[in-house]
Design an enzyme around this catalytic site. Structure first.
Site, mmCIF file in Angstrom:
data_model
loop_
_atom_site.group_PDB
_atom_site.id
_atom_site.type_symbol
_atom_site.label_atom_id
_atom_site.label_comp_id
_atom_site.label_asym_id
_atom_site.label_seq_id
_atom_site.Cartn_x
_atom_site.Cartn_y
_atom_site.Cartn_z
ATOM 1 N NE ARG B 13 -46.131 -106.403 -70.803
ATOM 2 C CZ ARG B 13 -46.317 -106.137 -69.437
ATOM 3 N NH1 ARG B 13 -46.376 -105.041 -68.849
ATOM 4 N NH2 ARG B 13 -46.519 -107.160 -68.877
ATOM 5 C CB CYS B 237 -38.663 -102.614 -58.822
ATOM 6 S SG CYS B 237 -39.913 -103.019 -57.630
ATOM 7 C CG ASN B 246 -39.210 -108.669 -66.002
ATOM 8 O OD1 ASN B 246 -40.467 -109.549 -65.701
ATOM 9 N ND2 ASN B 246 -39.248 -107.528 -66.401
#
Lengths: 301, 301
Positions: B13, B237, B246
């Protein structure tokens, strides 16, 4: 933790030595100039080793002479008396010797036991003392060895204490293959700090498995305040080609400044130095900070 | 620190949502299957958001249904009541809502103030409570905001306490743009831990500036024991395209195992899952551990 930290920039030596593409003497001098200008006054600039074995370090005498007019402290690696003499002919004031914490790495790297390697550079240390030359001692494989696996902290303590007793002003503890993790790094600093003052220790960590900053932070909790790093994360790992090399100076500076520790480094100038060398090597820098800042610039332009 | 840590795998996700290339429902189901098989039983698998706004999450209902026979805990992001209803139609048992710690990000991201955003999902939380559905609360920009810059820890404390009081079983503190550094991360965990039990906190850090592992280690020193991460460091990002996303699950697992904390993750299987998705995305994984292990494999073959 908001006190001073000293960074030893090892890009021009430990970094470039482990990059495939050799960089010319002129470009290495320009690189050191940029690093000094970026606020990194302590730079390891070369190695007096066999140019056949390590072509990347060819012309280290010229590099050292070429930067001698700059304000800074320049380190050069010296493996033996022959190298020591060459370093002195080139005007070296700070030299570095190296030993391993593991027998397997010592055998593979310099073809002798750890004890024999220490015997070998005793004459170098004696001459350096007589000549008033500062000697830094590197210990490799302090958190793991590609041949022996786990390395006992006591083995590191023994070599560190020996180097310190022989006159090394600083012992740089190298996680050569980057396998360390923070609890182990902290425990190692505590163990070595029991035999050599923490003020005389440095952390030299590789970012092969992305652990270097966490390890540095953990080691700082034991009072170690000298960090070796390479602009752009230069240098690979000969035991995992394609993997990340030294912890990147940009990433270290970002962490330290975020912790309220002033480094005196101008990030923009450092990034320019990194990008210049990356262009010569034909690949982008592996530093996360350099990647993020370059991505931001690209977006803004 | 050698106790248990729980990893929430957010690659399918939060990771894929921020990758340019959309991945098909079938490939996302296969990805989740591989993650579960690698020993990551808690996976965020989709988001019930507008497929126009976020095409990467299209078909999240099918993904959730497609993995429902597997042993695991599957999380889905839900922005509002409409999303909640869709999530329930697809059988979601754990949902996640999100708020920002900074006004600037809240305005830019969901076009309302922080207080308004909390008002908006109050009905979702009320219905979830009535339906016996677990709700996780995300807070973004806890260590810095791309619009407001520095974010006061007290602002994070306030939102965290509100979400906890509204019934969220866990508050995931997100360093959305990866600007945090370890001392600040630790201080933030201490501050929030004063209002919400540390057992109900999670760290959701991005590795944009390479600080994530150091920040996780520092946060663990305050007792936080839940970590969000994405296989292969998926996700970029949006405020620095090209930068790292992440923190990579591989890098987190490597650190934890090195700290003596058993994660139950099979690194080989995780690496295979990561490489599979990287191939679909057409780029190598950014995880340092994945890079090193892939480099080693390449050399050995």
């Amino acid at each position: 933790m908001s006190d001073r930290v000293s960074i030893i920039e090892v890009g021009p030596r430990d970094g470039l030595q482990n990059e495939k593409t050799p960089i010319s003497v002129a470009d290495r001098i320009a690189f050191v100039e940029r690093l000094i200008d970026a606020g990194l006054p302590k730079v390891e600039v070369g190695a007096f080793v066999s140019p056949k074995a390590v072509p990347q370090m060819m012309g280290s005498a010229e590099v050292l002479r070429g930067v001698s007019h700059l304000r800074g402290e320049f380190h050069v690696l010296v493996p033996n008396e022959k190298g020591y003499e060459a370093s002195q002919a080139a005007g070296a004031k700070v030299i570095a010797v190296f030993a391993s914490a593991s027998e397997g790495f010592s055998r593979a790297n310099i073809n002798c036991s750890v004890a024999e390697s220490i015997e070998r550079f005793k004459p170098v240390l004696a001459r350096a003392k007589a000549d008033g030359i500062k000697v830094r001692g590197y210990i490799s494989c302090v958190l793991g060895c590609p041949f022996d696996g786990e390395v006992e902290p006591q083995a590191v303590v023994n070599v560190a204490r020996t180097l310190f007793d022989l006159g090394c002003y600083e012992i740089s503890l190298g996680d050569t293959i980057g396998v360390g993790t923070p609890v182990k790094a902290r425990e190692l600093m505590r163990a070595v700090g029991g035999s050599v003052p923490a003020a005389n220790l440095a952390m030299h960590f590789h970012d092969t498995y992305g652990q270097a900053l966490a390890n540095l932070y953990a080691g700082m909790e034991e009072g170690v305040r000298v960090i070796d790093s390479a602009a752009g994360g230069l240098g690979g790992c000969p035991y995992a080609p394609g993997a990340t090399g030294n912890v990147a100076t940009e990433d270290v500076v970002y962490m330290l400044e975020g912790m309220g520790i002033r480094t005196g480094v101008d990030m923009e100038k450092l990034l320019a130095a990194t990008n210049e060398v990356a262009a010569l090597l034909g690949r982008p820098p592996v530093s996360r900070v350099a990647s993020a800042l370059n991505a931001k610039k690209k977006r803004a332009s």
